[in-house]
Design a protein around this motif. Sequence first.
Motif, PDB file in Angstrom:
ATOM      1  N   LEU A  61     -60.077 -81.840 -48.755  1.00 40.43           N
ATOM      2  CA  LEU A  61     -60.572 -82.271 -47.451  1.00 40.43           C
ATOM      3  C   LEU A  61     -62.051 -82.599 -47.611  1.00 40.43           C
ATOM      4  O   LEU A  61     -62.819 -81.788 -48.155  1.00 40.43           O
ATOM      5  CB  LEU A  61     -60.400 -81.159 -46.412  1.00 40.43           C
ATOM      6  N   PHE A  62     -62.431 -83.784 -47.144  1.00 40.39           N
ATOM      7  CA  PHE A  62     -63.826 -84.212 -47.203  1.00 40.39           C
ATOM      8  C   PHE A  62     -64.412 -84.258 -45.799  1.00 40.39           C
ATOM      9  O   PHE A  62     -63.794 -84.794 -44.873  1.00 40.39           O
ATOM     10  CB  PHE A  62     -63.944 -85.589 -47.855  1.00 40.39           C
ATOM     11  N   VAL A  63     -65.601 -83.670 -45.658  1.00 42.06           N
ATOM     12  CA  VAL A  63     -66.360 -83.738 -44.409  1.00 42.06           C
ATOM     13  C   VAL A  63     -67.730 -84.299 -44.761  1.00 42.06           C
ATOM     14  O   VAL A  63     -68.436 -83.727 -45.592  1.00 42.06           O
ATOM     15  CB  VAL A  63     -66.483 -82.345 -43.744  1.00 42.06           C
ATOM     16  N   ASN A  64     -68.066 -85.426 -44.176  1.00 42.98           N
ATOM     17  CA  ASN A  64     -69.331 -86.108 -44.484  1.00 42.98           C
ATOM     18  C   ASN A  64     -69.500 -86.333 -45.989  1.00 42.98           C
ATOM     19  O   ASN A  64     -70.580 -86.132 -46.542  1.00 42.98           O
ATOM     20  CB  ASN A  64     -70.529 -85.343 -43.922  1.00 42.98           C
ATOM     21  N   GLY A  65     -68.404 -86.692 -46.646  1.00 46.86           N
ATOM     22  CA  GLY A  65     -68.446 -86.990 -48.069  1.00 46.86           C
ATOM     23  C   GLY A  65     -68.429 -85.775 -48.982  1.00 46.86           C
ATOM     24  O   GLY A  65     -68.394 -85.913 -50.201  1.00 46.86           O
ATOM     25  N   GLU A  66     -68.426 -84.577 -48.421  1.00 49.96           N
ATOM     26  CA  GLU A  66     -68.441 -83.346 -49.226  1.00 49.96           C
ATOM     27  C   GLU A  66     -67.049 -82.710 -49.224  1.00 49.96           C
ATOM     28  O   GLU A  66     -66.417 -82.594 -48.171  1.00 49.96           O
ATOM     29  CB  GLU A  66     -69.456 -82.353 -48.653  1.00 49.96           C
ATOM     30  N   GLY A  88     -42.686 -77.652 -54.856  1.00 50.34           N
ATOM     31  CA  GLY A  88     -44.138 -77.794 -54.973  1.00 50.34           C
ATOM     32  C   GLY A  88     -44.773 -76.423 -55.030  1.00 50.34           C
ATOM     33  O   GLY A  88     -44.695 -75.659 -54.067  1.00 50.34           O
ATOM     34  N   GLY A  89     -45.363 -76.101 -56.158  1.00 53.56           N
ATOM     35  CA  GLY A  89     -46.058 -74.823 -56.307  1.00 53.56           C
ATOM     36  C   GLY A  89     -47.506 -75.003 -55.863  1.00 53.56           C
ATOM     37  O   GLY A  89     -48.250 -75.764 -56.477  1.00 53.56           O
ATOM     38  N   ILE A  90     -47.886 -74.344 -54.796  1.00 56.37           N
ATOM     39  CA  ILE A  90     -49.236 -74.476 -54.263  1.00 56.37           C
ATOM     40  C   ILE A  90     -50.126 -73.427 -54.916  1.00 56.37           C
ATOM     41  O   ILE A  90     -49.799 -72.249 -54.945  1.00 56.37           O
ATOM     42  CB  ILE A  90     -49.244 -74.299 -52.736  1.00 56.37           C
ATOM     43  N   GLY A  91     -51.248 -73.869 -55.445  1.00 53.56           N
ATOM     44  CA  GLY A  91     -52.178 -72.951 -56.093  1.00 53.56           C
ATOM     45  C   GLY A  91     -53.597 -73.465 -55.983  1.00 53.56           C
ATOM     46  O   GLY A  91     -53.847 -74.574 -55.511  1.00 53.56           O
ATOM     47  N   GLY A  92     -54.521 -72.659 -56.433  1.00 54.00           N
ATOM     48  CA  GLY A  92     -55.923 -73.063 -56.451  1.00 54.00           C
ATOM     49  C   GLY A  92     -56.484 -73.341 -55.067  1.00 54.00           C
ATOM     50  O   GLY A  92     -57.373 -74.161 -54.902  1.00 54.00           O
ATOM     51  N   VAL A  93     -55.945 -72.652 -54.044  1.00 50.39           N
ATOM     52  CA  VAL A  93     -56.448 -72.841 -52.682  1.00 50.39           C
ATOM     53  C   VAL A  93     -57.850 -72.249 -52.627  1.00 50.39           C
ATOM     54  O   VAL A  93     -58.041 -71.070 -52.916  1.00 50.39           O
ATOM     55  CB  VAL A  93     -55.536 -72.150 -51.645  1.00 50.39           C
ATOM     56  N   SER A  94     -58.828 -73.083 -52.292  1.00 51.15           N
ATOM     57  CA  SER A  94     -60.199 -72.566 -52.263  1.00 51.15           C
ATOM     58  C   SER A  94     -61.049 -73.323 -51.256  1.00 51.15           C
ATOM     59  O   SER A  94     -60.875 -74.518 -51.037  1.00 51.15           O
ATOM     60  CB  SER A  94     -60.841 -72.646 -53.648  1.00 51.15           C
ATOM     61  N   THR A  95     -61.947 -72.577 -50.658  1.00 52.90           N
ATOM     62  CA  THR A  95     -62.925 -73.106 -49.715  1.00 52.90           C
ATOM     63  C   THR A  95     -64.245 -72.434 -50.029  1.00 52.90           C
ATOM     64  O   THR A  95     -64.296 -71.201 -50.083  1.00 52.90           O
ATOM     65  CB  THR A  95     -62.512 -72.801 -48.256  1.00 52.90           C
ATOM     66  N   HIS A  99     -68.147 -72.713 -45.999  1.00 50.17           N
ATOM     67  CA  HIS A  99     -67.240 -73.516 -45.170  1.00 50.17           C
ATOM     68  C   HIS A  99     -66.018 -72.731 -44.707  1.00 50.17           C
ATOM     69  O   HIS A  99     -65.104 -73.310 -44.106  1.00 50.17           O
ATOM     70  CB  HIS A  99     -66.795 -74.765 -45.934  1.00 50.17           C
ATOM     71  N   ARG A 100     -65.989 -71.438 -44.948  1.00 51.36           N
ATOM     72  CA  ARG A 100     -64.818 -70.652 -44.558  1.00 51.36           C
ATOM     73  C   ARG A 100     -64.805 -70.381 -43.059  1.00 51.36           C
ATOM     74  O   ARG A 100     -65.836 -70.383 -42.407  1.00 51.36           O
ATOM     75  CB  ARG A 100     -64.788 -69.331 -45.337  1.00 51.36           C
ATOM     76  N   PHE A 101     -63.589 -70.141 -42.546  1.00 46.69           N
ATOM     77  CA  PHE A 101     -63.347 -69.822 -41.134  1.00 46.69           C
ATOM     78  C   PHE A 101     -63.745 -70.976 -40.210  1.00 46.69           C
ATOM     79  O   PHE A 101     -64.213 -70.765 -39.101  1.00 46.69           O
ATOM     80  CB  PHE A 101     -64.032 -68.502 -40.740  1.00 46.69           C
ATOM     81  N   LYS A 102     -63.530 -72.202 -40.699  1.00 41.94           N
ATOM     82  CA  LYS A 102     -63.766 -73.393 -39.885  1.00 41.94           C
ATOM     83  C   LYS A 102     -62.477 -74.205 -39.726  1.00 41.94           C
ATOM     84  O   LYS A 102     -62.500 -75.303 -39.194  1.00 41.94           O
ATOM     85  CB  LYS A 102     -64.845 -74.274 -40.532  1.00 41.94           C
TER      86      LYS A 102
END
Length: 199
Positions: A61-66, A88-95, A99-102
């Motif tokens: 997910l990109f917000v303002n290019g980030e 589909g094995g979902i992995g590497g979920v990271s924030t 930017h957490r809790f947004k």
Amino acid sequence: MSRRRRESRRGNREQEVQRKITRINKQYVAPSIDREDLCREPDRDIGFSKNPAKDSCKIRLFVNGESVSQLSVMKFVQQIGNETLLMGGIGGVSTPLEHRFKGYSRTVIQNALYWMRKQGYDTAMLFGIRSFYTRFGFVPAFPDIRFTMLVRDAEAAMGRGFRFVPYANKHLDQILRMYHTTNSGLTGPIRRRKRTWRP
């Protein structure tokens, strides 16, 4: 702002995030029972980077290019009895911490589900915070199983005609044959392939 003050603020933020995660882990959130609408196009601010060599796709997910949140979907063939499904094995979920809790992780996961539906995946699986992923319809599906062997038992096996050798790529065909024979007809195992095998 002094370096010490910045580090103190970052430490406080990390503690706050950890407290929130601890609270989430203690909460029970019932799985979503709403009818899924996964036949949507992914949002415009979602980026996809496919890696054919690893049969995976990184979704960001990109917000303002980030890039503010991401995960990877790995392509697996899962065995259900004598049938197979594309999983589909979902992995590497990271924030990143700032930017957490947004709601960013939620957006990435939801869009990953839209993308997987378009790609023809039958199911998706992941390991993670149970009370978080139930919001997307995920439920515990398999027990957590671990195998251990005492050193003395391994040593005793050597006296019965067995021998231990270091792993080498030349053993891969035999290992895969044992793996598939052992798991034949079971529900849950992944069909392993030579090019993606990791010892």
